[in-house]
Design an enzyme around this catalytic site. Structure first.
Site: not given
Length: 503
Positions: A173, A305
């Site tokens: 991320e 995720e």
């Protein structure tokens, strides 16, 4: 009546076992208490790993585990988690709850866990606050079987032989908690960092995962690929990467509010499932960008995720992300796994977030107690899709559902079908309706069913398991079907996930 047509002769792709992967971050009670209790714990364990949790995950056939994050990965310095535990550095987990992280679960413990589970390893490296040298030396420490400072250090810490890294994530991320970078800046860092993720064992090369987009950030996907595919050098003909990640969480009431895990009405039920089905659009649109650079689909989409993210359970640490798990989660899991199966030409791995006690867990623990969630039972039903071939399937006569909000219409039924190396067909079918069953007729192209077994996860939409009632929702045998000359007939109950094995 709905009809499910299955052309078992038309194979459309291979379903990687890694699509059924899991994720364990240093977050809340996922690692500590959930998986790792220490060698001196009264809770039964092997080398500190909870025996009950390990056995349940093995029964579910867990194929892969991602660690140590998540946002935690880009603040994790691996040398803090090796050597004698009493000498390991303590730190504050700034991302998750502000609690002390004592680093008693580190590299050696992770590989011990994966060995006990018999699963592949997915290690996430630190780009946000780490250095190229740090990442390079971690890979050397883990995988080099020779004379070097890091290999010698590993041996001094008690592990003579190297381990195997199956997948290595270069950052996490990095558009957000991993450094708030632009896609071009991250992509150039990725090109640099991945260079030093060395293949010390050429017979078992590490597959490298590039940090991809958050939800519908197609600008990120385009920017990263444009930079990473700028004149790649042989033998890295596919842009220095084996996979590009994608993160997507289902928040029925939006990011800020999220909504309760257990207190919801029918409108929120359908809104949640509609948002889960949005995964297919994300795969298609990010996949279309990937196709421009990688038309042969050599780079896998890595959805590492995914899952439901609700408001934490009342009275728990907000930073621990502990939530209950209902039949709504079971349907989200069923829908999502079917979508991944049907896009297995591009989706090569997916990791539900997270494995124990965090977000959409498959297991919850409380002291010595452990319960399996509805999501666990769906993963157990779907385990036979792993390493099978996707086959053509479609449903006719399928109605649409909503609760008065046309914006959130969903199909009543949703499926995927595969055939394994022994010729056994696995059908997984979801009924998204909260109230209405559906008659279903299955028709195969050539198969004349002779040996059939089935299971079902079915309860009312709010149902979940507690430590007092651990089997309120479970997987049960499903026998209410009729074998026909070329297929099956049955009625699928409302709010259920059914899995058939047909030979």
């Amino acid at each position: 009546m709905a009809k499910l047509y299955v052309n078992e002769k038309n194979k459309q792709g291979h379903i990687n076992p890694e699509i059924y992967g899991h994720f364990a971050e240093h977050l809340g009670r996922c690692i500590y208490e959930g998986i790792y209790v220490g060698e001196d714990s009264p809770i039964p364990n092997k080398n500190g790993m909870r025996t009950d949790v390990v056995e349940a995950l093995k029964e579910m056939r867990i194929p892969l585990l991602r660690w140590p994050g998540g946002c935690f990965a880009d603040e994790y310095h691996w040398m803090d988690g090796i050597g004698p535990k009493e000498n390991r550095k303590k730190m504050i987990n700034t991302h998750w709850g502000g609690v002390v992280e004592d680093n008693s679960f580190g590299t050696h413990e992770f590989f011990e866990l994966c060995e006990q589970l018999g699963c592949k390893t997915y290690v996430n490296g630190n780009v946000g606050s780490g250095t190229v040298r740090e990442m390079s030396e971690w890979v050397e420490y883990i995988t080099f079987d020779g004379v070097s400072p890091m290999a010698d250090l590993r041996k001094a810490n008690g592990h003579e032989k190297p381990w195997k890294i199956d997948y290595f994530g270069v950052g996490n991320e990095n558009w957000g908690c991993g450094g708030n970078m632009t896609p071009e800046y991250y992509a150039n860092l990725y090109r640099r960092y991945q260079t030093y993720v060395r293949h010390y064992d050429n017979s078992a090369p590490i597959k490298k995962v590039c940090g991809g987009a958050n939800v519908a950030d197609y600008f990120w996907t385009e920017g990263v690929l444009k930079t990473c595919y700028a004149a790649p050098q042989p033998p890295m003909a596919h842009g220095f990467m084996d996979g590009l990640s994608l993160h997507y969480y289902v928040h029925p009431e939006g990011w800020e509010i999220k909504g309760s895990a257990t207190d919801f009405d029918e409108k929120v039920w359908y809104k949640t499932l509609w948002k889960a089905l949005y995964m297919e659009e994300l795969i298609n649109r990010h996949g279309a960008i990937m196709d421009q650079y990688d038309p042969e689909k050599e780079v896998g989409m890595i959805v590492d995720e995914w899952g439901c993210w609700f408001t934490v359970e009342p009275g728990t640490n907000p930073g621990f992300l502990y939530q209950q798990n209902t039949m709504r989660d079971a349907l989200v899991a069923g829908l999502s796994l079917n979508i991944f199966n049907k896009h297995c030409d591009r989706v090569k791995m997916a990791c539900i977030a997270q494995m124990v006690n965090v977000l959409q867990s498959v297991i919850l623990t409380e002291g010595e107690k452990m319960i399996l969630t509805p999501t666990y039972h769906v993963f157990h039903q779907y385990r036979h899709h792993q390493d099978a071939d996707l086959v053509e399937s479609c449903i006719t006569g399928n109605s649409t559902l909503d609760a008065g909000e046309k914006e959130y219409q969903v199909p009543k039924l949703q499926e995927s079908v595969s055939i394994d190396k022994d010729g056994i067909v696995t059908i997984t079918l979801n009924n998204l309706s909260t109230t209405d069953s559906e008659e279903v007729e299955v028709a195969f192209t050539e198969l004349n069913p002779s040996d059939v077994s089935a299971s079902i996860v079915n309860q009312e939409m709010h149902a979940y398991n507690t430590f007092e009632e651990p089997e309120n929702v479970t997987e049960e045998a499903f026998t209410a079907y009729e074998i026909t000359e070329k297929g099956l007939k049955f009625t699928i109950p409302a709010c259920s996930v059914v899995a058939f094995r047909v030979k």
